[in-house]
Design a protein around this motif. Structure first.
Motif, PDB file in Angstrom:
ATOM      1  N   THR A 158     145.455  41.268  32.959  1.00 46.49           N
ATOM      2  CA  THR A 158     146.679  40.690  32.409  1.00 46.49           C
ATOM      3  C   THR A 158     147.686  40.461  33.527  1.00 46.49           C
ATOM      4  OG1 THR A 158     146.280  41.994  30.403  1.00 46.49           O
ATOM      5  CG2 THR A 158     148.433  40.936  30.618  1.00 46.49           C
ATOM      6  N   LEU A 159     148.184  39.235  33.601  1.00 47.85           N
ATOM      7  CA  LEU A 159     149.179  38.903  34.609  1.00 47.85           C
ATOM      8  C   LEU A 159     150.553  39.436  34.209  1.00 47.85           C
ATOM      9  CD1 LEU A 159     148.146  35.193  35.320  1.00 47.85           C
ATOM     10  CD2 LEU A 159     147.337  37.279  36.457  1.00 47.85           C
ATOM     11  N   GLU A 160     151.516  39.326  35.118  1.00 48.77           N
ATOM     12  CA  GLU A 160     152.872  39.821  34.857  1.00 48.77           C
ATOM     13  C   GLU A 160     153.515  39.138  33.654  1.00 48.77           C
ATOM     14  OE1 GLU A 160     154.551  42.216  36.105  1.00 48.77           O
ATOM     15  OE2 GLU A 160     153.576  42.749  38.001  1.00 48.77           O
ATOM     16  N   ASP A 161     153.135  37.878  33.398  1.00 54.83           N
ATOM     17  CA  ASP A 161     153.727  37.155  32.269  1.00 54.83           C
ATOM     18  C   ASP A 161     152.994  37.404  30.959  1.00 54.83           C
ATOM     19  OD1 ASP A 161     151.378  35.804  32.652  1.00 54.83           O
ATOM     20  OD2 ASP A 161     152.277  33.873  33.166  1.00 54.83           O
ATOM     21  N   GLY A 162     152.004  38.321  30.989  1.00 55.02           N
ATOM     22  CA  GLY A 162     151.284  38.667  29.770  1.00 55.02           C
ATOM     23  C   GLY A 162     150.038  37.844  29.526  1.00 55.02           C
ATOM     24  N   LYS A 163     149.743  36.862  30.360  1.00 55.50           N
ATOM     25  CA  LYS A 163     148.560  36.022  30.170  1.00 55.50           C
ATOM     26  C   LYS A 163     147.302  36.782  30.577  1.00 55.50           C
ATOM     27  CE  LYS A 163     146.478  31.615  31.544  1.00 55.50           C
ATOM     28  NZ  LYS A 163     146.623  30.404  32.395  1.00 55.50           N
ATOM     29  N   ILE A 164     146.256  36.729  29.731  1.00 56.86           N
ATOM     30  CA  ILE A 164     144.979  37.382  30.008  1.00 56.86           C
ATOM     31  C   ILE A 164     144.053  36.384  30.693  1.00 56.86           C
ATOM     32  CG2 ILE A 164     142.957  38.485  28.984  1.00 56.86           C
ATOM     33  CD1 ILE A 164     144.753  39.494  26.734  1.00 56.86           C
ATOM     34  N   VAL A 165     143.493  36.793  31.833  1.00 53.93           N
ATOM     35  CA  VAL A 165     142.634  35.909  32.616  1.00 53.93           C
ATOM     36  C   VAL A 165     141.319  36.596  32.936  1.00 53.93           C
ATOM     37  CG1 VAL A 165     144.565  34.665  33.637  1.00 53.93           C
ATOM     38  CG2 VAL A 165     143.676  36.712  34.779  1.00 53.93           C
ATOM     39  N   ARG A 166     140.305  35.806  33.231  1.00 53.79           N
ATOM     40  CA  ARG A 166     139.003  36.341  33.645  1.00 53.79           C
ATOM     41  C   ARG A 166     139.109  36.808  35.089  1.00 53.79           C
ATOM     42  NH1 ARG A 166     133.461  34.982  32.009  1.00 53.79           N
ATOM     43  NH2 ARG A 166     132.228  36.753  32.748  1.00 53.79           N
ATOM     44  N   GLY A 167     138.589  37.983  35.378  1.00 52.57           N
ATOM     45  CA  GLY A 167     138.647  38.534  36.726  1.00 52.57           C
ATOM     46  C   GLY A 167     139.719  39.600  36.850  1.00 52.57           C
ATOM     47  N   LEU A 168     139.983  40.022  38.078  1.00 56.89           N
ATOM     48  CA  LEU A 168     140.881  41.152  38.350  1.00 56.89           C
ATOM     49  C   LEU A 168     142.173  40.728  39.035  1.00 56.89           C
ATOM     50  CD1 LEU A 168     138.130  43.619  39.671  1.00 56.89           C
ATOM     51  CD2 LEU A 168     139.147  43.576  37.388  1.00 56.89           C
TER      52      LEU A 168
ATOM     53  N   GLU B 258     133.666  36.701  18.914  1.00 55.63           N
ATOM     54  CA  GLU B 258     133.698  35.272  19.218  1.00 55.63           C
ATOM     55  C   GLU B 258     132.858  34.913  20.444  1.00 55.63           C
ATOM     56  OE1 GLU B 258     137.763  34.148  19.710  1.00 55.63           O
ATOM     57  OE2 GLU B 258     138.453  35.274  17.951  1.00 55.63           O
ATOM     58  N   ASP B 259     132.258  35.928  21.068  1.00 49.07           N
ATOM     59  CA  ASP B 259     131.502  35.686  22.300  1.00 49.07           C
ATOM     60  C   ASP B 259     130.106  35.176  21.958  1.00 49.07           C
ATOM     61  OD1 ASP B 259     130.353  35.631  24.774  1.00 49.07           O
ATOM     62  OD2 ASP B 259     130.645  37.754  25.227  1.00 49.07           O
ATOM     63  N   PRO B 260     129.793  33.922  22.302  1.00 44.79           N
ATOM     64  CA  PRO B 260     128.453  33.392  21.992  1.00 44.79           C
ATOM     65  C   PRO B 260     127.355  34.022  22.844  1.00 44.79           C
ATOM     66  CG  PRO B 260     129.697  31.807  23.295  1.00 44.79           C
ATOM     67  CD  PRO B 260     130.649  32.921  22.954  1.00 44.79           C
ATOM     68  N   TYR B 261     127.754  34.779  23.881  1.00 41.21           N
ATOM     69  CA  TYR B 261     126.768  35.395  24.776  1.00 41.21           C
ATOM     70  C   TYR B 261     126.840  36.921  24.728  1.00 41.21           C
ATOM     71  CZ  TYR B 261     126.626  30.627  26.480  1.00 41.21           C
ATOM     72  OH  TYR B 261     126.506  29.264  26.555  1.00 41.21           O
ATOM     73  N   ARG B 262     127.222  37.416  23.586  1.00 42.63           N
ATOM     74  CA  ARG B 262     127.296  38.877  23.430  1.00 42.63           C
ATOM     75  C   ARG B 262     125.906  39.512  23.477  1.00 42.63           C
ATOM     76  NH1 ARG B 262     129.963  41.920  18.138  1.00 42.63           N
ATOM     77  NH2 ARG B 262     129.384  44.067  18.711  1.00 42.63           N
ATOM     78  N   GLY B 263     124.906  38.822  22.936  1.00 40.99           N
ATOM     79  CA  GLY B 263     123.543  39.346  22.924  1.00 40.99           C
ATOM     80  C   GLY B 263     122.787  39.026  24.192  1.00 40.99           C
ATOM     81  N   ILE B 264     121.855  39.895  24.550  1.00 41.20           N
ATOM     82  CA  ILE B 264     121.114  39.730  25.806  1.00 41.20           C
ATOM     83  C   ILE B 264     120.204  38.512  25.775  1.00 41.20           C
ATOM     84  CG2 ILE B 264     119.201  41.243  25.123  1.00 41.20           C
ATOM     85  CD1 ILE B 264     119.096  42.161  28.071  1.00 41.20           C
ATOM     86  N   PHE B 265     119.691  38.150  24.606  1.00 40.57           N
ATOM     87  CA  PHE B 265     118.790  37.000  24.544  1.00 40.57           C
ATOM     88  C   PHE B 265     119.546  35.711  24.846  1.00 40.57           C
ATOM     89  CE2 PHE B 265     116.822  40.074  21.509  1.00 40.57           C
ATOM     90  CZ  PHE B 265     115.717  40.370  22.282  1.00 40.57           C
TER      91      PHE B 265
ATOM     92  N   ARG C 287     129.257  35.443  35.966  1.00 36.70           N
ATOM     93  CA  ARG C 287     129.846  34.146  35.644  1.00 36.70           C
ATOM     94  C   ARG C 287     129.390  33.614  34.286  1.00 36.70           C
ATOM     95  NH1 ARG C 287     129.439  30.933  41.466  1.00 36.70           N
ATOM     96  NH2 ARG C 287     130.665  32.413  42.682  1.00 36.70           N
ATOM     97  N   ILE C 288     128.640  34.380  33.545  1.00 38.84           N
ATOM     98  CA  ILE C 288     128.233  33.945  32.206  1.00 38.84           C
ATOM     99  C   ILE C 288     129.474  33.872  31.326  1.00 38.84           C
ATOM    100  CG2 ILE C 288     126.893  34.567  30.166  1.00 38.84           C
ATOM    101  CD1 ILE C 288     124.836  35.827  32.005  1.00 38.84           C
ATOM    102  N   PRO C 289     129.690  32.785  30.634  1.00 40.11           N
ATOM    103  CA  PRO C 289     130.921  32.613  29.844  1.00 40.11           C
ATOM    104  C   PRO C 289     131.084  33.682  28.769  1.00 40.11           C
ATOM    105  CG  PRO C 289     129.743  30.536  30.068  1.00 40.11           C
ATOM    106  CD  PRO C 289     128.827  31.601  30.579  1.00 40.11           C
ATOM    107  N   THR C 290     132.282  33.777  28.247  1.00 36.30           N
ATOM    108  CA  THR C 290     132.586  34.709  27.169  1.00 36.30           C
ATOM    109  C   THR C 290     133.598  34.045  26.243  1.00 36.30           C
ATOM    110  OG1 THR C 290     133.288  36.973  26.669  1.00 36.30           O
ATOM    111  CG2 THR C 290     134.424  35.851  28.477  1.00 36.30           C
ATOM    112  N   PHE C 291     134.249  34.814  25.405  1.00 36.65           N
ATOM    113  CA  PHE C 291     135.229  34.259  24.479  1.00 36.65           C
ATOM    114  C   PHE C 291     136.457  33.746  25.228  1.00 36.65           C
ATOM    115  CE2 PHE C 291     135.832  38.910  24.691  1.00 36.65           C
ATOM    116  CZ  PHE C 291     137.123  38.970  25.180  1.00 36.65           C
TER     117      PHE C 291
END
Length: 704
Positions: free
Chosen positions: A429-439, A677-684, A698-702
């Protein structure tokens, strides 16, 4: 024609590449030089031997004279302070793997030839210049006598130790007591020079007998003794019955001796049973020259010398074994499970029970020459055992060495399948409250305190620590239960995950350690729920077991640390608890085991009541599931800089504490909802996506 050292008469006190000896009284070194043919001119290069950081071999291959006025005027002496650095950065280059067994034999092939000189100390140039105030490490070789037995480890050890290697010419007939006195004089001189510094003795096979003997004779000197398959068990060796046969062999049959020489040459045992196809494969790994050289040793090693060496070994083992009761030093043993020459596993157990302060690691797939085999990084083992220290007591902050690039790569590879199975999603989470992928939402500059939920069995630890190193090159120092740093006889002695946690910065959770970490501007990982969360009961996933008191808030505020609350979910998609603490305590045998293993040693939160106080360590029974996915959410940074009121007002610190706890709970609530909402939650689904595509991180998520 090139000139190399024929023989080098060196005082036992003199060590090549030693700033200490340079500042001491001048040492006279007498050198004889012998000319060799062109085919041998490359044996000693400018990277082979040096004095005070300067190569002894000139550009034309000639040996630079050294007398009682030090180096000749051809070399300008540099200030030693310029060669020392103060600390290592995470993912530093330790050079492990850049030198091989071939280097050992290339250099050793000439060193084994008779030179008429006595045993001597040297330091390979590959060791480089160590950190400032590094301890001294003295390497004591096997019966072969080559001081090059640490060749695979020179660059790594040379960063954090002042390395001295003992070379014992193969034809030298100095008795065991003489060798003990030689090493002892060096140890005592080092101690007199720096009485508060720790001295390390690394003994390989026969060198282990030598190290134990010196330690027994010097109980008041702060020593750490590291033994690699010590030959103190020679009387129980399978080659012991062959010695009388060797003595009776006629000279014409002496050529059979090389097949027994793997005991003293340090050739990895993996070569002894290779099929022709496997030998061919090894040729591509720089080991092609070894078998012919072993066979040729019969021309170099007279039968009488071999028999003398075996007698020397027996006398050394008897000397060391008779004085084990006098050894006060810390002892760490590396024991091989496939040592076909010595019963090293049994010997490690015997020594650990006979010595006052001894522990060992068991390497089930390695042979006798463990220090020359791939996959065993000696510095990593020392760090994993918490044996690296510069003075009398190990300091988890001051003496800590960050993980190197080779250690990171090894840990990354060891966790490869877990990463593939769980495909961790890192959100911040950035200082402005926005949630982003990564650290990117986590500050790069410390001090930073990461406070969060401890997943079942600590499954989140490796992905979290490795991702911070991979993405930000930041080491997260986790504070852990003190029992993880105590010797536990019921545990396996193999080098395992818990030992790697120590390599990657795990520290006992104490107020003093937390103070030191914040003072060093570290990124600190803290789980207020501790063992109670990591070993929770059935149906307690994602439930926080935090104490009522704000144990860490005031400390963080004192140093102006940035606090990052975080949540982790996914354990319920990975495993199911089938036997928890309550179930185990109802089974008499397991009840007794848990009580016995938790009855001694350090205990936490003994002043508290209820479930918060129950920090018993145990391993619940779990069944794996078809893997889902791990999700991390690091919350908005909470600044404590300039909020001195937190230090003075208990109510204000309590409010901040409860706010942090609420943020952790809200993070997990958010992740539990969004993962649907994650279409890649399952391993298959992830496997299909990843085929010929992006790596797991880098596999996408919600959409956040």
């Amino acid at each position: 024609m090139a000139s190399i050292i024929k023989s080098c008469w060196v005082s036992p006190y003199f060590s090549l590449n030693s700033d200490f000896y340079r500042h001491r009284s001048r040492v006279r070194v007498r050198v004889r030089v012998r000319s060799l043919g062109a085919e041998e001119s490359a044996v000693v290069s400018s990277d082979s031997i040096r004095v005070n950081g300067v190569s002894l071999v000139g550009k034309n291959g000639s040996l630079i004279d050294v007398g009682n006025e030090g180096l000749t005027s051809n070399i300008k002496e540099k200030k030693s302070e310029e060669n020392f650095s103060n600390k290592l950065e995470p993912l530093w280059d330790d050079g492990y793997g850049t030198q091989t067994v071939k280097d050992y034999h290339d250099f050793g092939w000439e060193m084994i030839k008779p030179d008429g000189g006595p045993p001597r100390w040297f330091c390979p140039v590959a060791c480089g210049c160590p950190l400032k105030d590094s301890p001294v490490l003295l390497f004591l070789p096997g019966l072969y006598g080559l001081g090059y037995g640490l060749v695979l480890h020179h660059k790594a050890l040379g960063k954090v130790f002042e390395v001295r290697c003992l070379h014992i010419p193969f034809n030298d007939r100095m008795p065991f007591e003489g060798l003990v006195k030689l090493v002892e004089e060096t140890v005592r001189l080092e101690h007199a020079s720096s009485p508060n510094k720790t001295i390390y003795l690394v003994g390989d096979s026969f060198g282990g007998c030598l190290a134990l003997a010196v330690a027994a004779r010097n109980p008041t000197i702060d020593l750490v003794v590291i033994l690699a398959n010590p030959a103190t068990s020679i009387e129980r060796s399978q080659i012991q019955p062959l010695v009388p046969i060797l003595e009776a062999l006629p000279d014409e049959l002496h050529a059979a001796v090389p097949y027994l020489l793997s005991f003293i040459t340090g050739v990895p045992s993996k070569l002894e049973t290779l099929t022709p196809a496997q030998v061919l494969a090894e040729l591509s790994r720089n080991l092609a020259a070894l078998p012919p050289r072993i066979s040729a040793l019969s021309d170099t090693i007279p039968k009488g010398t071999f028999i003398w060496k075996m007698k020397l070994l027996k006398s050394g083992a008897a000397y060391a074994n008779s004085r084990l009761h006098a050894v006060k030093a810390e002892v760490l043993i590396l024991a091989s499970g496939k040592d076909e020459l010595l019963p090293s596993g049994d010997e490690a157990r015997r020594l650990s029970s006979s010595l006052q302060n001894c522990e060992y690691f068991y390497f089930k797939d390695n042979g006798h020459a463990i220090l020359l085999e791939d996959g065993v990084n000696l510095l990593t083992v020392i760090k994993g055992a918490c044996k690296y220290r510069r003075s009398g007591k190990h300091d988890f902050v001051k003496d800590f060495l960050p993980p190197s690039m080779s250690e990171f790569k090894q840990a990354f590879e060891d966790n490869r399948w877990f990463r593939i199975a769980t495909s961790p999603v890192m959100l911040s989470t950035l200082e402005d409250g926005k949630i982003v992928r990564g650290l990117s939402g986590v500050p790069n500059e410390g001090p930073v305190l990461l406070v969060g939920y401890h997943v079942l069995l600590g499954m989140e630890l490796a992905p979290l620590v490795l991702e911070f190193l991979r993405e930000k090159k930041i080491l997260v120092r986790g504070v852990a239960h003190p029992k993880l740093f105590e010797q536990k006889p019921f545990q396996s002695h193999e080098f395992q995950f818990l030992d790697m946690l120590k390599v990657f910065g795990a520290t006992p959770v104490t107020a003093s350690n937390l103070f030191k970490l914040f003072k060093n501007n570290s990124h600190v990982l803290l789980y207020p729920g501790g063992a109670r969360e990591a070993f929770h009961r059935k149906g307690e996933e994602y439930k926080l077991f935090w104490p009522d008191q704000p144990e860490f808030v005031r400390m963080a505020a004192r140093f102006g640390a940035t606090i990052i609350p975080f949540g982790v979910v996914g354990e319920d998609d990975l495993a199911e608890i089938v036997l928890d603490y309550n179930d185990m305590m109802a089974i008499p045998v397991l009840n007794d085991l848990i009580r016995r293993t938790n009855g001694e040693g350090t205990k936490l939160r003994t002043e508290m009541d209820g479930e918060i106080a129950n920090q018993d360590l145990h391993v619940p029974g779990v069944l794996p599931k078809i893997p889902g996915r791990l999700y991390f959410l690091f919350g908005k940074p909470i600044q404590t800089q300039g909020k001195e009121v937190i230090l003075k007002d208990k109510e204000t610190s309590k409010e901040l504490y409860l706010h942090i706890k609420s943020e952790v709970e809200e993070s997990m609530t958010y992740l539990i909802k969004k993962r649907e909402e994650d279409p890649y939650r399952g391993i298959f689904e992830r496997t299909i996506y990843a085929v010929g595509s992006d790596p797991v991180d880098r596999i996408p998520t919600f959409e956040a």
